[in-house]
Design a protein around this motif. Structure first.
Motif, PDB file in Angstrom:
ATOM      1  N   ASP A 422      -1.664 -16.742 -23.347  1.00 16.74           N
ATOM      2  CA  ASP A 422      -0.181 -16.704 -23.827  1.00 16.74           C
ATOM      3  C   ASP A 422       0.139 -17.494 -25.164  1.00 16.74           C
ATOM      4  N   HIS A 423       1.220 -17.576 -25.678  1.00 15.82           N
ATOM      5  CA  HIS A 423       1.332 -18.242 -26.934  1.00 15.82           C
ATOM      6  C   HIS A 423       1.342 -19.826 -26.656  1.00 15.82           C
ATOM      7  N   LEU A 424       1.096 -20.530 -25.373  1.00 20.99           N
ATOM      8  CA  LEU A 424       0.903 -21.710 -25.306  1.00 20.99           C
ATOM      9  C   LEU A 424      -0.750 -22.297 -24.865  1.00 20.99           C
ATOM     10  N   GLY A 425      -1.238 -21.330 -25.159  1.00 25.14           N
ATOM     11  CA  GLY A 425      -2.657 -21.083 -24.715  1.00 25.14           C
ATOM     12  C   GLY A 425      -3.260 -21.202 -23.335  1.00 25.14           C
ATOM     13  N   GLN A 426      -2.290 -20.817 -22.391  1.00 27.55           N
ATOM     14  CA  GLN A 426      -2.744 -20.791 -20.830  1.00 27.55           C
ATOM     15  C   GLN A 426      -3.113 -19.280 -20.679  1.00 27.55           C
ATOM     16  N   ARG A 427      -4.237 -19.398 -19.754  1.00 25.00           N
ATOM     17  CA  ARG A 427      -4.583 -17.757 -19.343  1.00 25.00           C
ATOM     18  C   ARG A 427      -3.542 -17.172 -18.497  1.00 25.00           C
ATOM     19  N   ARG A 428      -3.613 -15.900 -18.668  1.00 20.57           N
ATOM     20  CA  ARG A 428      -2.537 -14.954 -17.949  1.00 20.57           C
ATOM     21  C   ARG A 428      -3.291 -14.583 -16.703  1.00 20.57           C
ATOM     22  N   LEU A 429      -2.331 -14.270 -15.862  1.00 19.74           N
ATOM     23  CA  LEU A 429      -2.779 -13.518 -14.443  1.00 19.74           C
ATOM     24  C   LEU A 429      -3.302 -12.258 -14.839  1.00 19.74           C
ATOM     25  N   GLN A 430      -4.137 -11.669 -13.924  1.00 18.80           N
ATOM     26  CA  GLN A 430      -4.563 -10.321 -13.612  1.00 18.80           C
ATOM     27  C   GLN A 430      -4.190 -10.168 -12.286  1.00 18.80           C
ATOM     28  N   VAL A 431      -3.614  -9.170 -11.709  1.00 19.29           N
ATOM     29  CA  VAL A 431      -3.123  -8.724 -10.570  1.00 19.29           C
ATOM     30  C   VAL A 431      -4.015  -7.448 -10.028  1.00 19.29           C
ATOM     31  N   HIS A 432      -4.474  -7.644  -8.887  1.00 21.40           N
ATOM     32  CA  HIS A 432      -5.147  -6.444  -8.208  1.00 21.40           C
ATOM     33  C   HIS A 432      -4.426  -6.156  -6.984  1.00 21.40           C
ATOM     34  N   TYR A 433      -3.715  -5.017  -6.713  1.00 17.71           N
ATOM     35  CA  TYR A 433      -2.731  -5.138  -5.671  1.00 17.71           C
ATOM     36  C   TYR A 433      -2.603  -3.495  -5.363  1.00 17.71           C
ATOM     37  N   GLY A 434      -2.346  -3.308  -3.984  1.00 16.66           N
ATOM     38  CA  GLY A 434      -1.863  -1.882  -3.554  1.00 16.66           C
ATOM     39  C   GLY A 434      -1.384  -2.047  -2.006  1.00 16.66           C
ATOM     40  N   VAL A 435      -0.869  -0.851  -1.602  1.00 20.94           N
ATOM     41  CA  VAL A 435      -0.260  -0.941  -0.123  1.00 20.94           C
ATOM     42  C   VAL A 435      -1.360   0.056   0.609  1.00 20.94           C
ATOM     43  N   SER A 436      -2.098  -0.457   1.531  1.00 19.78           N
ATOM     44  CA  SER A 436      -3.024   0.450   2.083  1.00 19.78           C
ATOM     45  C   SER A 436      -2.610   1.513   2.940  1.00 19.78           C
ATOM     46  N   ALA A 437      -3.547   2.592   3.059  1.00 22.40           N
ATOM     47  CA  ALA A 437      -3.072   3.709   3.881  1.00 22.40           C
ATOM     48  C   ALA A 437      -2.745   3.110   5.301  1.00 22.40           C
ATOM     49  N   GLY A 438      -3.146   2.353   5.896  1.00 26.49           N
ATOM     50  CA  GLY A 438      -2.760   1.815   7.211  1.00 26.49           C
ATOM     51  C   GLY A 438      -1.442   1.430   7.162  1.00 26.49           C
ATOM     52  N   ASP A 439      -1.061   0.743   6.350  1.00 21.42           N
ATOM     53  CA  ASP A 439       0.282  -0.099   6.467  1.00 21.42           C
ATOM     54  C   ASP A 439       1.222   1.201   5.778  1.00 21.42           C
ATOM     55  N   ARG A 440       1.041   2.236   5.426  1.00 21.77           N
ATOM     56  CA  ARG A 440       2.010   3.435   5.084  1.00 21.77           C
ATOM     57  C   ARG A 440       1.898   4.188   6.324  1.00 21.77           C
ATOM     58  N   SER A 441       0.958   4.247   7.136  1.00 22.76           N
ATOM     59  CA  SER A 441       1.055   4.960   8.153  1.00 22.76           C
ATOM     60  C   SER A 441       1.986   4.365   9.325  1.00 22.76           C
ATOM     61  N   ARG A 442       1.716   2.795   9.274  1.00 18.16           N
ATOM     62  CA  ARG A 442       2.736   2.062  10.314  1.00 18.16           C
ATOM     63  C   ARG A 442       3.991   2.273   9.846  1.00 18.16           C
ATOM     64  N   ILE A 443       4.213   2.182   8.498  1.00 22.55           N
ATOM     65  CA  ILE A 443       5.728   2.146   8.193  1.00 22.55           C
ATOM     66  C   ILE A 443       6.274   3.608   8.564  1.00 22.55           C
ATOM     67  N   ARG A 444       5.375   4.617   8.220  1.00 19.93           N
ATOM     68  CA  ARG A 444       6.210   5.934   8.710  1.00 19.93           C
ATOM     69  C   ARG A 444       6.400   5.945   9.893  1.00 19.93           C
ATOM     70  N   ARG A 445       5.473   5.638  10.787  1.00 18.34           N
ATOM     71  CA  ARG A 445       5.644   5.876  12.482  1.00 18.34           C
ATOM     72  C   ARG A 445       6.722   5.058  12.676  1.00 18.34           C
ATOM     73  N   SER A 446       7.030   3.688  11.974  1.00 15.62           N
ATOM     74  CA  SER A 446       8.431   3.013  12.429  1.00 15.62           C
ATOM     75  C   SER A 446       9.475   3.563  12.317  1.00 15.62           C
ATOM     76  N   MET A 447       9.529   4.268  11.102  1.00 17.25           N
ATOM     77  CA  MET A 447      10.713   5.002  10.778  1.00 17.25           C
ATOM     78  C   MET A 447      11.091   6.345  11.603  1.00 17.25           C
ATOM     79  N   GLU A 448      10.085   6.819  12.037  1.00 20.36           N
ATOM     80  CA  GLU A 448      10.227   7.982  12.852  1.00 20.36           C
ATOM     81  C   GLU A 448      10.608   7.515  14.186  1.00 20.36           C
ATOM     82  N   LEU A 449      10.142   6.304  14.572  1.00 22.16           N
ATOM     83  CA  LEU A 449      10.713   5.925  16.252  1.00 22.16           C
ATOM     84  C   LEU A 449      12.072   5.365  15.917  1.00 22.16           C
ATOM     85  N   ILE A 450      12.434   4.611  14.782  1.00 21.93           N
ATOM     86  CA  ILE A 450      13.764   4.393  14.740  1.00 21.93           C
ATOM     87  C   ILE A 450      14.844   5.511  14.523  1.00 21.93           C
ATOM     88  N   GLY A 451      14.420   6.495  13.897  1.00 22.90           N
ATOM     89  CA  GLY A 451      15.279   7.857  13.726  1.00 22.90           C
ATOM     90  C   GLY A 451      15.206   8.205  15.097  1.00 22.90           C
TER      91      GLY A 451
END
Length: 552
Positions: A422-451
């Protein structure tokens, strides 16, 4: 005393007993708790009174489409991101902190009992009223709810006004034992070569200029992403950075996946639950959650999730509702102009709003209702007092279910230092991120059960016809930054110990949601403030004055 660090001569040195880095909820709470005990405190804020292009530049980083721009999800300014915080508060569940065999989670190295007294103090700092998170105990209208071992409808959120810590930090700077430095961006920490103790924070107030801040104890409270960046960049004595002997700094990055699905038509019993905002007996706004019980989560192998009733999709103008069209047009404009904290995260999709003319027509035809809502929204903001937490019309024939979900820790979700600076000379962050298929499956099942259970109990009819969308939802919101400096008993498994002290650096504490080993499914601010109180107590334990802070 409030000091602009840009006025300090190059090579200048400031010394204090305790140095707190950051003025958001964590830093502000630690500083106030310690100042009350008579401790000599210097507080460093990288930004100034406002967040502008210069501050945004130092927060930019490298991200993929799976994560919002880093400068859009945090604020480098006095008060930090509390200045744009929505105010939603709730403690983590006992289940979140304990072991969960069905997920392979060992839990936290501290218990719910350890945190309970600090939650009560955090409530005062956040002006969130009583430490009471049940609808029945908060004074909700009484309603007979059918018994269920699957769905809990008594747990609530509470809302802070919301508290902005900018004003509180200005007031605290008037104390004789507090110096608050603004425009004091910390680029790295320096350690003693033998003891490993942190001896200085290196501050760059403007390009090409360094000043140093020395202290006996340091508290890193710069937010999840920035706290990780500072430790990674502190690589003069340790090539991998402070606390990173086992490559743990920046790993296990978690946020809260958020979305809306389903169609709900409430019955009379469901309307009786008062599923919108309700003033509690102590005068704060609260709202019921729809929560799967711990037994239901264990039976189904699920992570935690909190759901609530939500309004119909505002983006489709065929709803004919002037309030919904006003909401959609407002967020469309914010996204087009890239204005505001809420132009990112789950609101980013409003950039794709179409049928603008039909939306305008809806507003024009419903102008009286829109005007009444605008007046009720603006009045408390003008005259002071608690404001309605958000736009939430639930008077339509149908509603949706919104979820805030727990994300599982994954070492592959991480941040590293980029080659860009950046303009102060400090190194920027690099982000490696995603939501797994397993977490998505658990979210979907939770919402189905709540409904399913919501309908079985007679609260309304529920259609989860679009639950499959969860498999492809973007989940890019990075406003809750957890897990990057996780709490663990061993440095092989995390960065800080059970006292939030960095492994291998006896005088360096972290007060941040970055220390969360698991994310839970509620906003982290209340727990951040509770941990900040706990950190302050640990620091004060070595001093002579130990009494806790009185009510705010």
């Amino acid at each position: 005393m409030l000091i602009d660090a840009r006025g300090i001569a190059p090579g200048g040195r400031v010394a204090a007993d305790v140095c707190v880095i950051g003025t958001g909820p964590a830093g502000a709470v630690v500083a106030r708790e310690l100042a009350h005990r008579g401790v000599d405190v210097v507080v460093l804020e990288g930004g100034g009174q406002r967040f502008g292009p210069r501050q945004a530049d130092t927060y930019q980083g490298e991200t993929a489409e799976s994560h919002d721009p880093l400068e859009a999800v945090r604020q480098k300014r006095l008060g930090g991101t509390s200045v744009v915080w929505g105010g939603r508060c709730a403690p983590l569940d006992e289940l979140d902190l304990g072991p969960r065999e069905w997920l392979g989670s060992a839990g936290w190295p501290i218990s719910a009992e350890d945190l309970a007294p600090y939650y009560r103090r955090a409530q005062r700092h956040l002006q969130a009223g009583e430490y009471e998170y049940s609808a029945a105990g908060s004074g909700f209208p009484p309603v007979e709810t059918p018994p269920s071992d699957t769905l809990d409808v008594d747990t609530t959120w509470r809302w802070s006004p919301p508290t902005s810590f900018a004003g509180r930090m200005r007031a605290l700077a008037g104390a004789p034992n507090v110096r608050l430095l603004v425009e004091a961006g910390v680029v790295r920490l320096e350690r003693h070569p033998v003891s490993g103790a942190v001896v200085e924070a290196i501050v760059v107030p403007r390009p090409g200029v360094e000043i140093t801040v020395a202290a006996r104890t340091f508290v890193l409270a710069a937010g999840g992403l920035e706290s990780a960046r500072i430790l990674l960049a502190s690589d003069h004595q340790s090539p991998a950075g402070i606390g990173n002997e086992y490559d743990q700094v920046g790993r296990n990055y978690m946020t809260h996946p958020v979305g809306e699905v389903g169609t709900v038509v409430l019955s009379d019993l469901g309307r009786g639950l008062a599923l919108g905002y309700v003033p509690t007996r102590d005068g704060v706004y609260a709202r019921r959650m729809l929560v799967l019980t711990p037994a239901a989560q264990a039976r189904n192998g699920l992570t935690n999730l909190k759901a609530a009733l939500w309004f119909p999709d505002p983006m489709d103008p065929s709803h004919g509702d002037g309030l919904l069209s006003t909401f959609s047009l407002t967020y469309y404009a914010l996204n087009r102009a890239r204005l505001g904290f809420k132009s990112a995260g789950t609101h980013a999709r409003y950039a794709g709003t179409s049928g603008l003319g039909r939306h305008v027509g809806n507003v024009a035809r419903d102008w009286r209702r829109v005007g009444r809502f605008a007046a009720s929204w603006a009045t408390p903001r003008i005259i002071g007092g608690r404001v309605l937490p958000s736009f939430m019309p639930l008077d339509a024939a149908t509603c949706r279910l919104r979820f805030d979900a727990e994300q599982s820790p994954d070492p592959a979700n991480r941040v590293t230092l980029s080659r860009q600076r950046d303009h102060l000379g400090q190194r920027r962050l690099q982000v490696h991120y995603g939501v797994s298929a397993g977490d998505r499956s658990r979210i979907r099942r939770s919402m189905e059960l709540i409904g399913e259970e919501f309908a079985r109990l007679g609260y309304g009819t529920v259609a989860m016809h679009d639950a499959a969308r969860i498999d492809d939802m973007p989940f890019t919101d990075g406003t809750h930054q957890m897990g990057l400096l996780r709490m663990a008993r061993s440095p092989r498994d995390g960065v800080v110990d059970a006292d939030c002290r960095v492994h291998g650096s006896a005088n360096l504490f972290v007060a941040s949601s970055a220390v969360f080993p698991t994310a839970g499914a509620v906003g982290p601010t209340l727990t951040i403030a509770a941990l900040a109180c706990r950190v302050a107590d640990h620091i004060a334990a070595s001093r002579s004055v130990r009494e806790p802070l009185p009510a705010a």
